[in-house]
Design a protein around this motif. Structure first.
Motif, PDB file in Angstrom:
ATOM      1  N   LEU A 136      33.748  39.276  59.523  1.00  0.00           N
ATOM      2  CA  LEU A 136      34.483  38.603  58.453  1.00  0.00           C
ATOM      3  C   LEU A 136      33.545  38.039  57.402  1.00  0.00           C
ATOM      4  O   LEU A 136      33.859  38.063  56.196  1.00  0.00           O
ATOM      5  CB  LEU A 136      35.349  37.484  59.043  1.00  0.00           C
TER       6      LEU A 136
ATOM      7  N   VAL B  36      32.493  40.919  55.197  1.00  0.00           N
ATOM      8  CA  VAL B  36      33.595  41.343  54.324  1.00  0.00           C
ATOM      9  C   VAL B  36      33.805  40.338  53.196  1.00  0.00           C
ATOM     10  O   VAL B  36      33.973  40.724  52.032  1.00  0.00           O
ATOM     11  CB  VAL B  36      34.880  41.527  55.154  1.00  0.00           C
TER      12      VAL B  36
ATOM     13  N   MET C  49      39.340  42.468  50.631  1.00  0.00           N
ATOM     14  CA  MET C  49      39.019  42.104  52.008  1.00  0.00           C
ATOM     15  C   MET C  49      39.901  42.848  53.007  1.00  0.00           C
ATOM     16  O   MET C  49      39.482  43.088  54.148  1.00  0.00           O
ATOM     17  CB  MET C  49      39.163  40.592  52.203  1.00  0.00           C
TER      18      MET C  49
ATOM     19  N   VAL D 240      36.373  45.101  60.792  1.00  0.00           N
ATOM     20  CA  VAL D 240      36.992  44.145  61.727  1.00  0.00           C
ATOM     21  C   VAL D 240      37.905  44.862  62.713  1.00  0.00           C
ATOM     22  O   VAL D 240      37.868  44.601  63.924  1.00  0.00           O
ATOM     23  CB  VAL D 240      37.756  43.057  60.951  1.00  0.00           C
TER      24      VAL D 240
ATOM     25  N   SER E 185      38.180  44.753  55.976  1.00  0.00           N
ATOM     26  CA  SER E 185      38.546  44.428  57.358  1.00  0.00           C
ATOM     27  C   SER E 185      39.027  45.659  58.105  1.00  0.00           C
ATOM     28  O   SER E 185      38.764  45.823  59.306  1.00  0.00           O
ATOM     29  CB  SER E 185      39.633  43.349  57.366  1.00  0.00           C
TER      30      SER E 185
ATOM     31  N   GLU F 194      33.470  39.038  65.572  1.00  0.00           N
ATOM     32  CA  GLU F 194      34.527  38.921  64.569  1.00  0.00           C
ATOM     33  C   GLU F 194      34.080  38.031  63.410  1.00  0.00           C
ATOM     34  O   GLU F 194      34.368  38.327  62.241  1.00  0.00           O
ATOM     35  CB  GLU F 194      35.793  38.355  65.207  1.00  0.00           C
TER      36      GLU F 194
END
Length: 305
Positions: free
Chosen positions: A198, A201, A155, A163, A159, A194
């Motif tokens: 997330l 991900v 992750m 992200v 990210s 966001e």
């Protein structure tokens, strides 16, 4: 000399192990440090997301600068007319900036799968190949801690690929907009962006680890990920065309995320005509299956240790 056995050496441990709440973070950080040792893959994999981020950031800044020039030209207008024009122009500019960020997010998604597949496909497969599970589960370490640490590792890279770029572009839009209007007026959109990034991900992180746990070769895990991903995408589109039914597109992971995206941002895609609940059920079942596979395979690693 007569041999003696010291039985006290073999006494059962009756103490209590100290809790290590940050043990998954320690495991994740070790995986990240190992990946950072190879600089070339990082450069090749992140160069395109970096270029996209820079280009979209410049386009966002230019749009707000163009608005500032228009406001200068309207200096001679009546105050009431000028206020209405400024409000309409600002609303239009914010909508265009949102569209640019949506474009960035849609273009980055498949690069995120590539990056997460590259860094995550070997996390468990290589442990099986090198028998590193003998070390991990002898510490002792629980299966949940092991899987959580590996998930945090993959992750992290996901990210960094989606992200972080979305956050950078939203920050540029907030800083360059008049009186922080993008932040004050569109903060729900920022939070939804966001959240969606997330969610993407986390789901693909679990998927990558589940596939990685089924083999002891990184290349096989990476190939299996892309075969599953793009085969279901192509198969769903083919079946939808042959059977003339949109329900077949539920078999595609990107189509289900597109449905979630449309629901979050009040958009509509003509090729997606099913309810949000259907996509949530499909993604939930896939996540449950991946967690079950991951639990079973990590159990085997623990028993083997």
């Amino acid at each position: 000399m007569k041999a003696t056995t010291h039985a006290e050496v073999y006494r059962r441990f009756e103490g209590k192990l100290r809790s290590r709440p940050l043990r998954p973070l320690t495991l994740a950080w070790s995986g990240i440090r190992v990946a950072f040792k190879k600089k070339l893959p990082i450069l090749l994999l992140f160069i395109i997301p970096g270029i996209f981020t820079i280009v979209i950031s410049f386009m966002v800044q230019l749009k707000f600068e163009a608005e500032a020039g228009v406001l200068t030209d309207m200096a001679g207008m009546e105050p009431s007319a000028q206020t209405m024009t400024v409000a309409a122009l600002l609303s239009s500019q914010l909508g265009e900036v949102e569209s640019l960020i949506f474009q960035l997010l849609s273009q980055m998604q498949f690069f995120v799968v590539l990056i997460m597949g590259w860094y995550g496909s070997g996390l468990i497969a290589e442990d099986r190949k090198l028998r590193a599970n003998l070390l991990y589960f002898a510490r002792p370490m629980s299966r949940f801690t092991y899987a959580t640490g590996k998930l945090l590792t993959v992750m992290f890279w996901g990210s960094a690929a989606v992200v972080v770029p979305v956050s950078v572009v939203c920050a540029v839009a907030s800083l360059t907009s008049p009186e922080w209007s993008f932040l004050t007026d569109r903060w729900p959109t920022i939070l939804k962006l966001e959240l969606y990034a997330l969610l993407w991900v986390a789901f693909h992180g679990i998927l990558v680890l589940a596939i990685s746990s089924l083999t002891d070769r990184r290349n096989r895990a990476l190939g299996g990920l892309f075969i599953l991903y793009f085969l279901t995408l192509a198969g769903a589109e083919a079946m939808a065309g042959l059977m003339s039914g949109q329900g077949w597109r539920l078999l595609s992971i990107p189509n289900n995320f597109s449905r979630i995206f449309d629901s979050l941002f009040d958009r509509s895609t003509p090729s997606i005509g099913w309810n949000l609940e259907a996509s949530l059920w499909v993604l939930g079942l896939i996540t449950f299956a991946c967690i079950a596979i991951l639990a079973r395979q990590t159990r085997k690693l623990e028993v083997g240790a």
